[in-house]
Design a protein around this motif. Sequence first.
Motif, PDB file in Angstrom:
ATOM      1  N   ASP A 175      -6.519 -30.898 -23.944  1.00  0.00           N
ATOM      2  CA  ASP A 175      -7.853 -30.302 -23.819  1.00  0.00           C
ATOM      3  C   ASP A 175      -8.251 -30.361 -22.341  1.00  0.00           C
ATOM      4  OD1 ASP A 175     -10.590 -29.688 -23.767  1.00  0.00           O
ATOM      5  OD2 ASP A 175     -10.949 -30.603 -25.725  1.00  0.00           O
ATOM      6  N   ILE A 176      -7.908 -29.298 -21.618  1.00  0.00           N
ATOM      7  CA  ILE A 176      -8.146 -29.273 -20.174  1.00  0.00           C
ATOM      8  C   ILE A 176      -9.641 -29.339 -19.862  1.00  0.00           C
ATOM      9  CG2 ILE A 176      -7.908 -27.899 -18.066  1.00  0.00           C
ATOM     10  CD1 ILE A 176      -5.334 -29.193 -18.958  1.00  0.00           C
ATOM     11  N   ASP A 177     -10.441 -28.662 -20.643  1.00  0.00           N
ATOM     12  CA  ASP A 177     -11.887 -28.643 -20.392  1.00  0.00           C
ATOM     13  C   ASP A 177     -12.472 -30.049 -20.470  1.00  0.00           C
ATOM     14  OD1 ASP A 177     -11.874 -25.930 -19.998  1.00  0.00           O
ATOM     15  OD2 ASP A 177     -12.468 -25.449 -22.050  1.00  0.00           O
ATOM     16  N   PHE A 178     -12.033 -30.820 -21.479  1.00  0.00           N
ATOM     17  CA  PHE A 178     -12.602 -32.162 -21.604  1.00  0.00           C
ATOM     18  C   PHE A 178     -12.043 -33.099 -20.541  1.00  0.00           C
ATOM     19  CE2 PHE A 178     -13.678 -36.270 -23.479  1.00  0.00           C
ATOM     20  CZ  PHE A 178     -15.010 -36.035 -23.804  1.00  0.00           C
ATOM     21  N   CYS A 179     -10.784 -32.906 -20.162  1.00  0.00           N
ATOM     22  CA  CYS A 179     -10.249 -33.683 -19.041  1.00  0.00           C
ATOM     23  C   CYS A 179     -11.096 -33.431 -17.794  1.00  0.00           C
ATOM     24  CB  CYS A 179      -8.800 -33.289 -18.759  1.00  0.00           C
ATOM     25  SG  CYS A 179      -7.584 -33.934 -19.924  1.00  0.00           S
ATOM     26  N   THR A 180     -11.410 -32.176 -17.562  1.00  0.00           N
ATOM     27  CA  THR A 180     -12.216 -31.816 -16.393  1.00  0.00           C
ATOM     28  C   THR A 180     -13.611 -32.430 -16.490  1.00  0.00           C
ATOM     29  OG1 THR A 180     -10.974 -29.767 -16.156  1.00  0.00           O
ATOM     30  CG2 THR A 180     -13.096 -29.894 -15.031  1.00  0.00           C
ATOM     31  N   LYS A 181     -14.178 -32.379 -17.693  1.00  0.00           N
ATOM     32  CA  LYS A 181     -15.502 -32.957 -17.896  1.00  0.00           C
ATOM     33  C   LYS A 181     -15.499 -34.445 -17.575  1.00  0.00           C
ATOM     34  CE  LYS A 181     -19.137 -33.346 -21.428  1.00  0.00           C
ATOM     35  NZ  LYS A 181     -19.502 -33.020 -22.838  1.00  0.00           N
ATOM     36  N   ARG A 182     -14.393 -35.114 -17.874  1.00  0.00           N
ATOM     37  CA  ARG A 182     -14.257 -36.540 -17.595  1.00  0.00           C
ATOM     38  C   ARG A 182     -13.749 -36.803 -16.171  1.00  0.00           C
ATOM     39  NH1 ARG A 182     -12.753 -40.379 -21.302  1.00  0.00           N
ATOM     40  NH2 ARG A 182     -12.383 -41.563 -19.378  1.00  0.00           N
ATOM     41  N   SER A 183     -13.556 -35.742 -15.389  1.00  0.00           N
ATOM     42  CA  SER A 183     -13.019 -35.855 -14.021  1.00  0.00           C
ATOM     43  C   SER A 183     -11.634 -36.486 -14.001  1.00  0.00           C
ATOM     44  CB  SER A 183     -13.975 -36.640 -13.122  1.00  0.00           C
ATOM     45  OG  SER A 183     -15.204 -35.975 -12.991  1.00  0.00           O
ATOM     46  N   ILE A 184     -10.832 -36.126 -15.008  1.00  0.00           N
ATOM     47  CA  ILE A 184      -9.460 -36.616 -15.096  1.00  0.00           C
ATOM     48  C   ILE A 184      -8.510 -35.469 -14.767  1.00  0.00           C
ATOM     49  CG2 ILE A 184      -7.679 -37.528 -16.639  1.00  0.00           C
ATOM     50  CD1 ILE A 184      -9.938 -38.798 -18.295  1.00  0.00           C
ATOM     51  N   PRO A 185      -7.782 -35.553 -13.661  1.00  0.00           N
ATOM     52  CA  PRO A 185      -6.830 -34.490 -13.345  1.00  0.00           C
ATOM     53  C   PRO A 185      -5.638 -34.538 -14.297  1.00  0.00           C
ATOM     54  CG  PRO A 185      -6.629 -36.259 -11.755  1.00  0.00           C
ATOM     55  CD  PRO A 185      -7.807 -36.608 -12.630  1.00  0.00           C
ATOM     56  N   PHE A 186      -5.124 -33.354 -14.632  1.00  0.00           N
ATOM     57  CA  PHE A 186      -3.935 -33.256 -15.486  1.00  0.00           C
ATOM     58  C   PHE A 186      -2.821 -32.575 -14.698  1.00  0.00           C
ATOM     59  CE2 PHE A 186      -1.230 -30.523 -18.125  1.00  0.00           C
ATOM     60  CZ  PHE A 186      -0.566 -31.512 -18.834  1.00  0.00           C
ATOM     61  N   GLY A 187      -1.672 -33.227 -14.654  1.00  0.00           N
ATOM     62  CA  GLY A 187      -0.526 -32.685 -13.924  1.00  0.00           C
ATOM     63  C   GLY A 187       0.581 -32.232 -14.854  1.00  0.00           C
ATOM     64  N   ASN A 188       1.175 -31.078 -14.527  1.00  0.00           N
ATOM     65  CA  ASN A 188       2.346 -30.598 -15.275  1.00  0.00           C
ATOM     66  C   ASN A 188       3.511 -30.427 -14.305  1.00  0.00           C
ATOM     67  OD1 ASN A 188       1.567 -28.265 -13.926  1.00  0.00           O
ATOM     68  ND2 ASN A 188       1.684 -26.952 -15.726  1.00  0.00           N
ATOM     69  N   THR A 189       4.545 -29.687 -14.707  1.00  0.00           N
ATOM     70  CA  THR A 189       5.738 -29.550 -13.859  1.00  0.00           C
ATOM     71  C   THR A 189       6.048 -28.078 -13.603  1.00  0.00           C
ATOM     72  OG1 THR A 189       7.161 -29.771 -15.820  1.00  0.00           O
ATOM     73  CG2 THR A 189       6.737 -31.751 -14.534  1.00  0.00           C
ATOM     74  N   LEU A 190       5.024 -27.339 -13.270  1.00  0.00           N
ATOM     75  CA  LEU A 190       5.174 -25.909 -13.003  1.00  0.00           C
ATOM     76  C   LEU A 190       6.204 -25.673 -11.910  1.00  0.00           C
ATOM     77  CD1 LEU A 190       4.022 -23.070 -13.649  1.00  0.00           C
ATOM     78  CD2 LEU A 190       2.425 -23.407 -11.768  1.00  0.00           C
ATOM     79  N   GLY A 191       7.135 -24.744 -12.171  1.00  0.00           N
ATOM     80  CA  GLY A 191       8.108 -24.338 -11.167  1.00  0.00           C
ATOM     81  C   GLY A 191       9.421 -25.090 -11.217  1.00  0.00           C
ATOM     82  N   VAL A 192       9.423 -26.288 -11.782  1.00  0.00           N
ATOM     83  CA  VAL A 192      10.627 -27.113 -11.762  1.00  0.00           C
ATOM     84  C   VAL A 192      11.689 -26.612 -12.739  1.00  0.00           C
ATOM     85  CG1 VAL A 192      11.520 -29.444 -12.176  1.00  0.00           C
ATOM     86  CG2 VAL A 192       9.356 -29.132 -10.981  1.00  0.00           C
ATOM     87  N   LEU A 193      11.247 -26.060 -13.870  1.00  0.00           N
ATOM     88  CA  LEU A 193      12.204 -25.735 -14.928  1.00  0.00           C
ATOM     89  C   LEU A 193      12.502 -24.237 -15.063  1.00  0.00           C
ATOM     90  CD1 LEU A 193       9.953 -24.620 -17.000  1.00  0.00           C
ATOM     91  CD2 LEU A 193       9.879 -26.951 -17.837  1.00  0.00           C
ATOM     92  N   VAL A 194      12.127 -23.452 -14.085  1.00  0.00           N
ATOM     93  CA  VAL A 194      12.267 -21.993 -14.174  1.00  0.00           C
ATOM     94  C   VAL A 194      13.711 -21.573 -14.416  1.00  0.00           C
ATOM     95  CG1 VAL A 194      12.098 -19.835 -12.876  1.00  0.00           C
ATOM     96  CG2 VAL A 194      10.210 -21.461 -12.837  1.00  0.00           C
TER      97      VAL A 194
END
Length: 323
Positions: A83-102
């Motif tokens: 839930d990205i919106d709630f992470c943002t509301k809590r000021s918690i950054p969320f990291g993924n691995t975009l670009g690594v597995l292309v």
Amino acid sequence: MAKHKVVVIGDLFPSARESLEQKCDLVIWDKPERIPQELLYDWIQTAEGLFSRGDIKVDEELLSRAPHLRVVAQASVGYDNIDIDFCTKRSIPFGNTLGVLVEATADLTFGLVLTSARRIHEGWNFVKEGKWVGRKNIPYGVDLYGKTLGIVGMGSIGAAVARRANAFGMNVIYHNRKIRQDHNELSANYVDFSELLTESDFLVVLVPLSPSSRHLFGEEQFKKMKSSAYFINASRGPVVDTKALYNALIHQEIAYAALDVTDPEPINHDHPLLSLPNVLITPHIGSATIETRTKMAELTVENILAGLERKPLPACVNNQVNY
């Protein structure tokens, strides 16, 4: 100096685990089955970091039990479980691995195209079962050269698949939310969704899962496809209505399905799809190479450590709260 407490869901490559253990106290759930919810709730109460996995719902309920949480990261590109919106509301950054597995995912995706077209796995079974006694009755496939490959979701992985298709002499068409500015360089032509359905000999699905893409492929879409078409899904299982796909295959509305993802996932061994001769299913191995999974784990660790130190994550989805 006290170490940060981090909850880790899933196996960690040795190099990634070593990097985390230098600065963090880890509690790890490394079993293939889902962690019991109450145990996760107990662990998350004092956690400052969460190394998540796709079978964990990181939602308001979970985050409300994690008052000390500073960062969530996951070794994947997709994040439909977060839930990205709630992470943002809590000021918690969320990291993924975009670009690594292309490239790894593009290899697997085009591998499904080639393997299903030429019946490679069926040929192996034919030999293994002692049926190869001459040149008759061998599995016959179809050519790729000159055929039309349709791509739904022309992001980085889609572009990498297009490059592979070009090398095989295929014609590439695609449908996307936006026309790519570099599609001429990819020798790919933009078409609307309906035309892509009707013109594709091989149709590859690479869209992220969202409310708008859930069951993007159902009864109506399969009926529009060629009866000789091959359907390849390497995105997320729920993008496809599984019952509609099964019916399309048994009624010969399409010729074949090759899937790296399913709904449900994992698919049950007695699921009706597995009884069909014109289906190939792999166990969500798009990024499953040693090199790629190592890079994904290491980037996830970098995201976790940056978040714990309140520094910008190298790969952050909700940049508005990236420190």
